[in-house]
Design an enzyme around this catalytic site. Structure first.
Site, PDB file in Angstrom:
ATOM      1  N   GLU A 116     -21.852  15.636  71.077  1.00 54.35           N
ATOM      2  CA  GLU A 116     -21.941  16.708  72.081  1.00 54.35           C
ATOM      3  C   GLU A 116     -21.594  16.205  73.482  1.00 54.35           C
ATOM      4  O   GLU A 116     -21.954  16.848  74.476  1.00 54.35           O
ATOM      5  CB  GLU A 116     -23.333  17.349  72.075  1.00 54.35           C
ATOM      6  N   HIS A 139     -30.469  18.028  75.095  1.00 53.12           N
ATOM      7  CA  HIS A 139     -30.305  19.020  74.026  1.00 53.12           C
ATOM      8  C   HIS A 139     -31.254  18.687  72.886  1.00 53.12           C
ATOM      9  O   HIS A 139     -31.440  17.516  72.551  1.00 53.12           O
ATOM     10  CB  HIS A 139     -28.857  18.995  73.519  1.00 53.12           C
ATOM     11  N   HIS A 141     -33.672  20.684  69.270  1.00 52.47           N
ATOM     12  CA  HIS A 141     -33.844  21.794  68.332  1.00 52.47           C
ATOM     13  C   HIS A 141     -35.322  22.172  68.233  1.00 52.47           C
ATOM     14  O   HIS A 141     -35.947  21.970  67.182  1.00 52.47           O
ATOM     15  CB  HIS A 141     -33.333  21.386  66.938  1.00 52.47           C
ATOM     16  N   GLU A 169     -47.154  30.999  83.552  1.00 51.03           N
ATOM     17  CA  GLU A 169     -46.377  30.024  84.320  1.00 51.03           C
ATOM     18  C   GLU A 169     -44.863  30.152  84.167  1.00 51.03           C
ATOM     19  O   GLU A 169     -44.118  29.578  84.965  1.00 51.03           O
ATOM     20  CB  GLU A 169     -46.764  28.603  83.904  1.00 51.03           C
ATOM     21  N   HIS A 210     -29.251  27.392  66.920  1.00 49.83           N
ATOM     22  CA  HIS A 210     -29.013  25.938  66.887  1.00 49.83           C
ATOM     23  C   HIS A 210     -30.071  25.187  67.703  1.00 49.83           C
ATOM     24  O   HIS A 210     -30.730  24.291  67.175  1.00 49.83           O
ATOM     25  CB  HIS A 210     -27.596  25.630  67.407  1.00 49.83           C
TER      26      HIS A 210
END
Ligand code: 2HA
Ligand code: ZN
Length: 271
Positions: A116, A139, A141, A169, A210
């Site tokens: 990525e 990044h 999951h 919050e 994803h």
């Protein structure tokens, strides 16, 4: 030269990947992080003229030339970064209008940067244009965020508003909201470009079905953004199938945002 294993940026990366793994956000080789570093930060740990390998990136981004990034490796497990940073991480310098990455440290087993990398570098470029202090793109999951993707409209306004309603919050932590991309093929320049386009506006971008991207000035900021979305998504998933008796109303969200003085997406709330 000082031992790079004692460098604060390396300690941070090891601790963050370990935390993310233990939170269940990074199964197997899931997830990737890139941390922008300055020459001053790394100069006492590495000979910056000693390039171990040159690795093509497959894209161009001339604004990034000469920039240094500590990056997680492709196929590598977050689970293993803490114990074995030199095989699981790499420190690269971007050159040739973004087309080449010079490896200065890491991936000692012949590995290379995350698949990525396009999304990371393009996102860095986009965030730096908005916030010159941005350093981190992350990044992962996260479980509940991902679960929510299957049962909630993948719409930025709807998604943001729902998340804001889940914890008091939220609107204070991410007043800029959450960008959302539809399902797309990962690891491509296309998803990188689409992510970077969203990053002009948002520090958080959901990749439909994803995972999520977070960006920030520090590891804590990027991590904290994702952590807060994930907490809100957890509350949503724990309650979405039950009768809703109470909610944080739009006027209350507005009151909150104004009390904390944050610039929030006013158009994401109803009148
Ligand atoms: O690096 O998470 O999106 C593994 C991934 C790809
Ligand atoms: Zn992923």
């Amino acid at each position: 030269m000082k031992d790079i294993l004692t460098a604060p940026f390396l300690t941070q990366m090891r601790e963050t990947t370990a935390n993310m793994y233990r939170l269940g956000w990074d199964e197997r080789n899931g997830g990737n992080i890139s941390l922008l570093l300055t020459e001053e930060e790394i100069g006492s740990y590495l000979d910056l003229t000693d390039v171990k390998r040159r690795i093509p990136t497959g894209f161009t981004a001339k604004e990034l030339d000469g920039k240094y990034f500590l990056v997680t490796g492709t196929g590598k497990y977050f689970k293993n970064v803490q114990a074995d940073p030199a095989n699981n991480l790499g420190l690269i310098r971007i050159t040739q209008n973004g087309a080449s990455a010079e490896l200065l440290w890491g991936w000692e087993d012949g590995g290379k940067f995350t698949s990525e990398l396009p999304a990371h570098l393009m996102s860095h470029r986009a965030r730096l244009a908005v916030d010159p202090e941005n350093r981190v793109v992350m990044h992962c999951h996260p479980t509940y965020t991902l679960a929510m993707n299957y049962v909630h409209p993948l719409d930025e306004r709807e998604m943001t508003r729902t998340l804001w309603q889940m914890c008091t919050e939220c609107i204070v932590v991410f007043p800029d909201g959450v960008g959302v991309l539809p399902w797309m093929l990962c690891g491509t320049n296309e998803i990188g470009e689409a992510t970077a386009e969203k990053m002009k506006e948002y520090r958080l971008v959901i990749w439909g079905m994803h995972g999520i991207y977070g960006a920030g000035k520090t590891m804590d900021e990027a991590f904290g953004l994702i952590e807060t979305v994930e907490k809100a998504a957890q509350i949503y998933m724990l309650t979405a199938h039950l009768p809703r008796l109470n909610t944080i109303r739009d006027d209350q969200l507005r009151t909150l945002a104004e009390a904390f003085g944050v610039a929030y997406r006013k158009d994401f709330l109803n009148e």
